[in-house]
Design a protein around this motif. Structure first.
Motif, short mmCIF file in Angstrom:
data_model
loop_
_atom_site.label_atom_id
_atom_site.label_comp_id
_atom_site.label_asym_id
_atom_site.label_seq_id
_atom_site.Cartn_x
_atom_site.Cartn_y
_atom_site.Cartn_z
N ALA A 44 -48.49 68.53 -35.21
CA ALA A 44 -48.65 67.98 -33.87
C ALA A 44 -47.29 67.60 -33.31
CB ALA A 44 -49.57 66.76 -33.91
N ARG A 45 -47.08 67.96 -32.10
CA ARG A 45 -45.81 67.64 -31.44
C ARG A 45 -45.89 66.25 -30.83
NH1 ARG A 45 -44.06 72.34 -27.48
NH2 ARG A 45 -42.24 70.96 -27.44
N ARG A 46 -44.86 65.50 -31.11
CA ARG A 46 -44.79 64.15 -30.56
C ARG A 46 -43.91 64.15 -29.33
NH1 ARG A 46 -43.98 60.19 -35.86
NH2 ARG A 46 -45.92 60.80 -36.95
N GLU A 47 -44.41 63.48 -28.34
CA GLU A 47 -43.63 63.41 -27.11
C GLU A 47 -42.51 62.37 -27.27
OE1 GLU A 47 -46.10 62.56 -23.85
OE2 GLU A 47 -47.27 64.43 -23.98
N VAL A 48 -41.34 62.78 -26.90
CA VAL A 48 -40.19 61.88 -26.95
C VAL A 48 -40.26 60.93 -25.76
CG1 VAL A 48 -37.66 61.72 -26.92
CG2 VAL A 48 -38.80 63.64 -28.08
N PRO A 49 -40.25 59.64 -26.01
CA PRO A 49 -40.33 58.70 -24.88
C PRO A 49 -39.14 58.87 -23.96
CG PRO A 49 -39.71 57.55 -26.90
CD PRO A 49 -40.11 58.95 -27.29
N PRO A 50 -39.37 58.82 -22.70
CA PRO A 50 -38.25 59.00 -21.75
C PRO A 50 -37.25 57.87 -21.85
CG PRO A 50 -40.22 58.23 -20.61
CD PRO A 50 -40.64 58.54 -22.02
N LYS A 51 -35.99 58.23 -21.68
CA LYS A 51 -34.94 57.22 -21.70
C LYS A 51 -34.99 56.40 -20.41
CE LYS A 51 -31.75 59.86 -24.60
NZ LYS A 51 -30.39 60.43 -24.71
N PRO A 52 -34.70 55.12 -20.53
CA PRO A 52 -34.67 54.32 -19.30
C PRO A 52 -33.57 54.80 -18.37
CG PRO A 52 -33.75 53.09 -21.16
CD PRO A 52 -34.37 54.34 -21.71
N PRO A 53 -33.82 54.73 -17.11
CA PRO A 53 -32.80 55.19 -16.14
C PRO A 53 -31.48 54.45 -16.35
CG PRO A 53 -34.90 54.71 -15.05
CD PRO A 53 -35.02 54.21 -16.44
N ARG A 54 -30.39 55.18 -16.09
CA ARG A 54 -29.07 54.60 -16.27
C ARG A 54 -28.86 53.40 -15.35
NH1 ARG A 54 -24.40 56.35 -18.53
NH2 ARG A 54 -22.44 55.53 -17.67
N ALA A 55 -29.41 53.47 -14.16
CA ALA A 55 -29.25 52.36 -13.21
C ALA A 55 -29.92 51.10 -13.74
CB ALA A 55 -29.83 52.74 -11.85
N ARG A 56 -31.08 51.28 -14.41
CA ARG A 56 -31.79 50.12 -14.95
C ARG A 56 -30.96 49.46 -16.06
NH1 ARG A 56 -37.65 50.41 -18.05
NH2 ARG A 56 -37.82 48.19 -18.55
N ILE A 57 -30.33 50.27 -16.91
CA ILE A 57 -29.48 49.73 -17.98
C ILE A 57 -28.32 48.95 -17.39
CG2 ILE A 57 -27.99 50.34 -19.91
CD1 ILE A 57 -29.73 52.72 -20.44
N GLN A 58 -27.72 49.48 -16.34
CA GLN A 58 -26.60 48.78 -15.72
C GLN A 58 -27.04 47.45 -15.12
OE1 GLN A 58 -25.05 51.64 -12.95
NE2 GLN A 58 -23.79 52.67 -14.49
N VAL A 59 -28.22 47.43 -14.50
CA VAL A 59 -28.72 46.18 -13.91
C VAL A 59 -28.96 45.14 -14.99
CG1 VAL A 59 -30.68 45.13 -12.71
CG2 VAL A 59 -29.73 47.29 -11.89
N ILE A 60 -29.56 45.57 -16.11
CA ILE A 60 -29.79 44.63 -17.22
C ILE A 60 -28.46 44.11 -17.76
CG2 ILE A 60 -30.68 44.44 -19.58
CD1 ILE A 60 -32.84 46.42 -18.83
N GLY A 61 -27.48 44.99 -17.88
CA GLY A 61 -26.17 44.57 -18.35
C GLY A 61 -25.53 43.54 -17.44
N TRP A 62 -25.62 43.76 -16.13
CA TRP A 62 -25.05 42.79 -15.19
C TRP A 62 -25.79 41.46 -15.25
CZ3 TRP A 62 -20.48 43.06 -13.28
CH2 TRP A 62 -19.88 44.30 -13.02
N ILE A 63 -27.10 41.50 -15.43
CA ILE A 63 -27.88 40.25 -15.53
C ILE A 63 -27.46 39.46 -16.77
CG2 ILE A 63 -30.19 39.31 -15.89
CD1 ILE A 63 -31.27 41.57 -14.14
N VAL A 64 -27.33 40.16 -17.91
CA VAL A 64 -26.92 39.49 -19.14
C VAL A 64 -25.51 38.90 -18.99
CG1 VAL A 64 -26.34 39.86 -21.57
CG2 VAL A 64 -28.41 40.89 -20.61
N ALA A 65 -24.60 39.67 -18.38
CA ALA A 65 -23.24 39.16 -18.18
C ALA A 65 -23.24 37.94 -17.28
CB ALA A 65 -22.37 40.27 -17.58
N ALA A 66 -24.06 37.96 -16.22
CA ALA A 66 -24.12 36.81 -15.32
C ALA A 66 -24.67 35.58 -16.04
CB ALA A 66 -25.00 37.15 -14.11
N LEU A 67 -25.67 35.78 -16.90
CA LEU A 67 -26.23 34.65 -17.65
C LEU A 67 -25.20 34.07 -18.62
CD1 LEU A 67 -29.83 35.99 -18.44
CD2 LEU A 67 -29.19 34.21 -16.79
N VAL A 68 -24.42 34.94 -19.26
CA VAL A 68 -23.39 34.47 -20.19
C VAL A 68 -22.33 33.66 -19.44
CG1 VAL A 68 -21.53 35.20 -21.72
CG2 VAL A 68 -23.76 36.30 -21.87
N VAL A 69 -21.90 34.17 -18.29
CA VAL A 69 -20.90 33.45 -17.48
C VAL A 69 -21.45 32.11 -17.01
CG1 VAL A 69 -19.57 33.51 -15.34
CG2 VAL A 69 -19.70 35.55 -16.78
N ALA A 70 -22.71 32.10 -16.57
CA ALA A 70 -23.32 30.85 -16.11
C ALA A 70 -23.43 29.84 -17.24
CB ALA A 70 -24.71 31.14 -15.51
#
Length: 274
Positions: A8-34
């Motif tokens: 049986a072939r397993r479907e590879v889960p789609p990678k999260p969009p690059r823009a979403r990863i960047q947004v999460i990264g900026w949120i984490v950085a902002a929380l660290v700075v705060a």
């Protein structure tokens, strides 16, 4: 005619969009700075106060340098340094039996159920209480001197060593232990013949590391009356004898270097025999 069954072939889960990863990264950085901004204000860090205190620091150093090299002061400092070494050594070695017992009870391969949870809870408690707090408690109970320092290190070191050794036991190669269990061996037999012989070098290395840490900790315990050279440092500061304080600190430096060299020598000897 039989046909081969296709896996049986397993479907590879789609990678999260690059823009979403960047947004999460900026949120984490902002929380660290705060978080750092809040911590900066809460701890009242002030560079201007540091600059203003430079004059007082200069006066302090001018009174401390050169150190007091009177033979009587050096002899007292060396004697207290040796006492500090004994406190660190006994605080380490006397904690070995309880640390080993709790490590066996707090490792998943050698304990389970409520025993495992109780051992983990006890180790967490002993580790959470700082050795300085233990020292204050035992100074109140048994008085000033090196004895409360030894007791404080034993209690705290059991919590730390027990956890480190338990994790070492859990990370051991499971092959020999599984072989003994399949042959009907009990938990004690598995620990004695399959786990401990494998992890003994790692456990000895952790023990030497804790000895090094405990010698340093015994210096701090002396500041609260638990003996050793830390008591002399605290006494010199209270009497404004900063040159004697510097002498004691230099003796501490020699002690720490000697302990480091001793630990390195023992590790080399253990490595050559293994």
């Amino acid at each position: 005619m039989t046909t081969a069954v296709q896996p049986a072939r397993r479907e590879v889960p789609p990678k999260p969009p690059r823009a979403r990863i960047q947004v999460i990264g900026w949120i984490v950085a902002a929380l660290v700075v705060a978080a750092h901004a809040v911590a900066w204000n809460a701890t009242e860090i002030s560079l201007s106060k540091l600059v203003e205190g430079a004059t007082g620091m200069g006066e302090f150093l001018s009174e401390a340098i050169p150190p007091e090299l009177d033979p009587e002061v050096l002899g007292e400092s060396a004697s207290a340094a040796v006492e500090t070494l004994w406190i660190g050594m006994l605080g380490t070695t006397l904690s070995i039996p309880a640390s080993l017992l709790l490590a066996l009870l707090a490792a998943r391969g050698t304990a389970a159920g409520w025993i495992y949870q109780a051992a983990r809870g006890l180790l967490s408690f002993l580790r959470a209480v700082p050795d300085v707090v233990f020292a204050l408690i035992f100074v109140t109970a048994v008085g000033l001197g090196p004895f409360p320092g030894v007791l404080a290190l034993v209690f705290h070191n059991v919590g730390v060593m027990g956890k480190l050794w338990a994790e070492t036991l859990e990370d051991a190669d499971p092959g020999p232990a599984q072989a003994l269990r399949s042959a009907g061996a009990g938990r004690i037999q598995v620990a004695a013949h399959a786990l401990l012989p494998v992890v003994t070098p790692q456990m000895v290395g952790l023990l030497l590391y804790r000895f090094d840490v405990n010698v340093r900790s015994s210096l701090v315990l002396g500041l609260v009356g638990a003996g050793g050279i830390g008591f002399l440092i605290n006494q010199s500061i209270q009497l404004f004898q900063f040159d004697e304080m510097l002498t004691h600190i230099l003796v501490v430096l020699v002690l720490i270097v000697a302990v480091d060299q001793l630990s390195a020598l023992i590790r080399r000897l253990l490595g050559s025999t293994s």
